[in-house]
Design a protein around this motif. Sequence first.
Motif, PDB file in Angstrom:
ATOM      1  N   LEU A   7       4.046  -8.898  -2.020  1.00 10.23           N
ATOM      2  CA  LEU A   7       3.965  -7.717  -1.164  1.00 10.23           C
ATOM      3  C   LEU A   7       4.893  -8.114   0.097  1.00 10.23           C
ATOM      4  CD1 LEU A   7       3.521  -4.836  -0.274  1.00 10.23           C
ATOM      5  CD2 LEU A   7       1.215  -5.774   0.390  1.00 10.23           C
ATOM      6  N   SER A   8       4.598  -9.415   0.754  1.00  8.39           N
ATOM      7  CA  SER A   8       5.096  -9.762   1.734  1.00  8.39           C
ATOM      8  C   SER A   8       6.762  -9.754   1.588  1.00  8.39           C
ATOM      9  CB  SER A   8       4.549 -11.139   2.436  1.00  8.39           C
ATOM     10  OG  SER A   8       3.337 -10.871   2.592  1.00  8.39           O
ATOM     11  N   ASP A   9       7.146 -10.517   0.529  1.00  5.71           N
ATOM     12  CA  ASP A   9       8.766 -10.510   0.429  1.00  5.71           C
ATOM     13  C   ASP A   9       9.354  -9.390   0.256  1.00  5.71           C
ATOM     14  OD1 ASP A   9       8.353 -13.407   0.147  1.00  5.71           O
ATOM     15  OD2 ASP A   9       8.431 -13.589  -1.825  1.00  5.71           O
ATOM     16  N   ALA A 125      10.620  -0.182  10.345  1.00  5.10           N
ATOM     17  CA  ALA A 125       9.353  -0.547  10.488  1.00  5.10           C
ATOM     18  C   ALA A 125       8.250   0.242   9.982  1.00  5.10           C
ATOM     19  CB  ALA A 125       9.342  -0.822  12.054  1.00  5.10           C
ATOM     20  N   VAL A 126       8.411   1.596  10.339  1.00  8.50           N
ATOM     21  CA  VAL A 126       7.498   2.671   9.934  1.00  8.50           C
ATOM     22  C   VAL A 126       7.169   2.627   8.304  1.00  8.50           C
ATOM     23  CG1 VAL A 126       6.997   5.281   9.692  1.00  8.50           C
ATOM     24  CG2 VAL A 126       8.036   4.327  11.825  1.00  8.50           C
ATOM     25  N   VAL A 127       8.177   2.474   7.731  1.00  2.05           N
ATOM     26  CA  VAL A 127       8.515   2.479   6.135  1.00  2.05           C
ATOM     27  C   VAL A 127       7.543   1.282   5.857  1.00  2.05           C
ATOM     28  CG1 VAL A 127       9.505   2.286   4.039  1.00  2.05           C
ATOM     29  CG2 VAL A 127      10.360   3.897   5.824  1.00  2.05           C
ATOM     30  N   ALA A 128       7.663   0.178   6.302  1.00  7.68           N
ATOM     31  CA  ALA A 128       7.104  -1.019   6.105  1.00  7.68           C
ATOM     32  C   ALA A 128       5.564  -0.990   6.317  1.00  7.68           C
ATOM     33  CB  ALA A 128       7.880  -2.102   6.731  1.00  7.68           C
ATOM     34  N   GLY A 129       5.270  -0.395   7.509  1.00 14.50           N
ATOM     35  CA  GLY A 129       3.849  -0.046   7.690  1.00 14.50           C
ATOM     36  C   GLY A 129       3.101   0.619   6.733  1.00 14.50           C
ATOM     37  N   GLU A 131       4.011   1.459   3.480  1.00 11.88           N
ATOM     38  CA  GLU A 131       4.147   0.956   2.093  1.00 11.88           C
ATOM     39  C   GLU A 131       3.228  -0.146   2.132  1.00 11.88           C
ATOM     40  OE1 GLU A 131       5.649   2.574  -0.297  1.00 11.88           O
ATOM     41  OE2 GLU A 131       6.256   4.014   1.506  1.00 11.88           O
ATOM     42  N   GLY A 132       3.210  -0.986   2.875  1.00 11.18           N
ATOM     43  CA  GLY A 132       2.124  -2.172   3.098  1.00 11.18           C
ATOM     44  C   GLY A 132       0.648  -1.643   3.064  1.00 11.18           C
ATOM     45  N   TYR A 133       0.382  -0.885   4.002  1.00 10.11           N
ATOM     46  CA  TYR A 133      -0.822  -0.166   4.295  1.00 10.11           C
ATOM     47  C   TYR A 133      -1.705   0.327   3.389  1.00 10.11           C
ATOM     48  CZ  TYR A 133      -4.194   3.494   5.553  1.00 10.11           C
ATOM     49  OH  TYR A 133      -5.295   4.097   5.540  1.00 10.11           O
ATOM     50  N   GLN A 134      -0.759   1.164   2.592  1.00 11.36           N
ATOM     51  CA  GLN A 134      -1.235   1.990   1.462  1.00 11.36           C
ATOM     52  C   GLN A 134      -1.843   1.094   0.412  1.00 11.36           C
ATOM     53  OE1 GLN A 134      -3.308   4.506   1.300  1.00 11.36           O
ATOM     54  NE2 GLN A 134      -1.742   6.392   0.810  1.00 11.36           N
ATOM     55  N   TRP A 261       7.798   5.555  -3.324  1.00 13.23           N
ATOM     56  CA  TRP A 261       7.509   5.322  -1.799  1.00 13.23           C
ATOM     57  C   TRP A 261       6.171   6.177  -1.365  1.00 13.23           C
ATOM     58  CZ3 TRP A 261      10.665   2.031   0.429  1.00 13.23           C
ATOM     59  CH2 TRP A 261      11.781   1.424  -0.234  1.00 13.23           C
ATOM     60  N   LEU A 262       5.268   5.343  -1.130  1.00 13.34           N
ATOM     61  CA  LEU A 262       3.931   6.223  -1.003  1.00 13.34           C
ATOM     62  C   LEU A 262       4.075   6.791   0.603  1.00 13.34           C
ATOM     63  CD1 LEU A 262       1.536   3.375  -2.106  1.00 13.34           C
ATOM     64  CD2 LEU A 262       2.434   5.279  -3.594  1.00 13.34           C
ATOM     65  N   ILE A 263       4.717   6.568   1.113  1.00 13.94           N
ATOM     66  CA  ILE A 263       4.975   7.353   2.468  1.00 13.94           C
ATOM     67  C   ILE A 263       5.105   8.841   2.310  1.00 13.94           C
ATOM     68  CG2 ILE A 263       7.352   6.921   2.873  1.00 13.94           C
ATOM     69  CD1 ILE A 263       6.937   6.733   5.963  1.00 13.94           C
ATOM     70  N   ASN A 264       5.833   9.203   1.173  1.00 11.43           N
ATOM     71  CA  ASN A 264       6.084  10.621   0.757  1.00 11.43           C
ATOM     72  C   ASN A 264       5.031  11.125   0.058  1.00 11.43           C
ATOM     73  OD1 ASN A 264       8.528   9.932   1.843  1.00 11.43           O
ATOM     74  ND2 ASN A 264       9.730  11.230   0.329  1.00 11.43           N
ATOM     75  N   GLU A 265       3.860  10.539  -0.117  1.00 10.34           N
ATOM     76  CA  GLU A 265       2.726  11.235  -0.741  1.00 10.34           C
ATOM     77  C   GLU A 265       1.643  11.232   0.256  1.00 10.34           C
ATOM     78  OE1 GLU A 265       1.777   9.280  -4.571  1.00 10.34           O
ATOM     79  OE2 GLU A 265       3.726   8.308  -4.589  1.00 10.34           O
ATOM     80  N   THR A 266       2.082  11.201   1.414  1.00 11.82           N
ATOM     81  CA  THR A 266       1.168  11.487   2.729  1.00 11.82           C
ATOM     82  C   THR A 266       1.023  12.918   2.891  1.00 11.82           C
ATOM     83  OG1 THR A 266       1.787   9.220   3.471  1.00 11.82           O
ATOM     84  CG2 THR A 266       0.637  10.681   5.213  1.00 11.82           C
ATOM     85  N   TYR A 267      -0.199  13.342   3.279  1.00 11.33           N
ATOM     86  CA  TYR A 267      -0.430  14.505   3.862  1.00 11.33           C
ATOM     87  C   TYR A 267      -0.407  14.935   5.587  1.00 11.33           C
ATOM     88  CZ  TYR A 267      -3.053  19.015   4.533  1.00 11.33           C
ATOM     89  OH  TYR A 267      -3.345  20.467   4.802  1.00 11.33           O
ATOM     90  N   ILE A 268       0.531  15.654   5.818  1.00 13.93           N
ATOM     91  CA  ILE A 268       0.643  15.930   7.245  1.00 13.93           C
ATOM     92  C   ILE A 268      -0.271  17.185   7.704  1.00 13.93           C
ATOM     93  CG2 ILE A 268       2.390  16.224   9.392  1.00 13.93           C
ATOM     94  CD1 ILE A 268       4.405  14.938   7.340  1.00 13.93           C
TER      95      ILE A 268
END
Length: 461
Positions: A7-9, A125-129, A131-134, A261-268
């Motif tokens: 994940l880090s790489d 950076a937002v994408v990394a945050g 994708e890693g977080y989720q 890309w899990l960022i796109n599966e977020t509910y706003i």
Amino acid sequence: MGNTQKLSDFLAAVKYEDLPTEVIEQVKRLTIHTVGVSIASDIIGTTQKAKKLAENKGGTPEATVWGGSGIKINAEDAAFANATQADVLDWEDCSWTGHPSAGVIAAAFSTAEARNKSGKDFITAVVAGYEGYQRIAMAVQPSPVYLEKHSWGLSSWQIFGSSLAAAKIYGFDGDRFNQTIGATVYVTPVAVGLHAAGPAKSDIYHFAHGTDAANGIFAAKITEAGYDNGRDYLDGERGYWSMVSDSDDSTWYTLDLGERWLINETYIKHWPANMWVQTPLEIIDAIYKEHPFTADQVKKISLSPYNTLTGSDYLASTKTTLDAQFNAAFCIAAYILNPVSDANWFAEDQLERKEILDLIAKFEEVGETITPSTNFAIFQKGSFPEMTMRVELNDKTVLEKTIVYPKGHPRNNTTLEEEYELFERITTPVIGKENAKAFIQAVDNLETLGNIGEAAKYLIK
């Protein structure tokens, strides 16, 4: 190679050029929304306290407190204030496991501003945050049996969003990302996901988002300063999961990296309210727009199914801002009296307003019982809980509607234009129309912005 390193790489290697257009647009959508609802919370006491705490500390002038005095402070304290106010109206995003935007956007923004980074750097950076977080958060989700005796540790895994976003701004390689995860484990709060002690909800919940953002950045700074070992903290029988859960679904750590890309599966969230109040508000809004009515015309409002989190008796609560946000009856009553969503729903003089309490007394939740864990399970599968509302008026008119996907759900997402309109409406009373329009322009052209600080200057009073 363990999952932590894999994940880090990935997080270290991901570049702006790797990102699909829809991911970049989602970052813009999340940025304008999160900053907007943060500034809109200016009238709420918790926001004012967070800003005062942060600005009084001063420190190296690195980053801007949104909607603040314009005095720059150090990045961690700016992120504390910004992430706290991001959650104050409960109007940010909601993933399958919490509210990543409060920490991710605040940490990415303040560290990018402090390091003079570009819009592209911020986006990545937002994408990394996210994708890693989720992936970390999903891997450690506890079983229902565990939750019978333990807290759901939202404010524990929340910190990874900010630490990984900061690590990306700092330009870490895979080894340093691995150590950032290790440092984050050491400074994270463990399983303090309680919203309340018994029935008494507390706004400390909002402050927890701020402390997570600040501590996440500090974990990255510790890593940047250098420390020995501290790697692979997601792996093995004593990995991070064992601190907050009885389960480690390790497949999540590397699931579809670079493909999904899990960022796109977020509910706003479309409304300033708890996640599970979104659909009731969407329904009352649709009913009202089709057939406008006044509060004194209402005989009874019923909502189905009964949600154990949002269906509690507000009249018997401590009537805090958090009580109101987590209560379907209060939010529906607030809408009927003021159909324009804004912070005024939760102003102090509204929490015990007689007209709201009278409407709440006409409200009932009926039907089967559904729990937050059941709702999240539905959301994680890409769907959302179906809800039905029935409004009975004194003249015997019956208004009824059922909705599955409220606005802001990945299957019914807002547009950038809608988010820009919302931002201008809710921030103009705080920062002025000219600044609001200028920040919208900066976000719209985020990929060409040479320095994120050029956008930050519009976010002050």
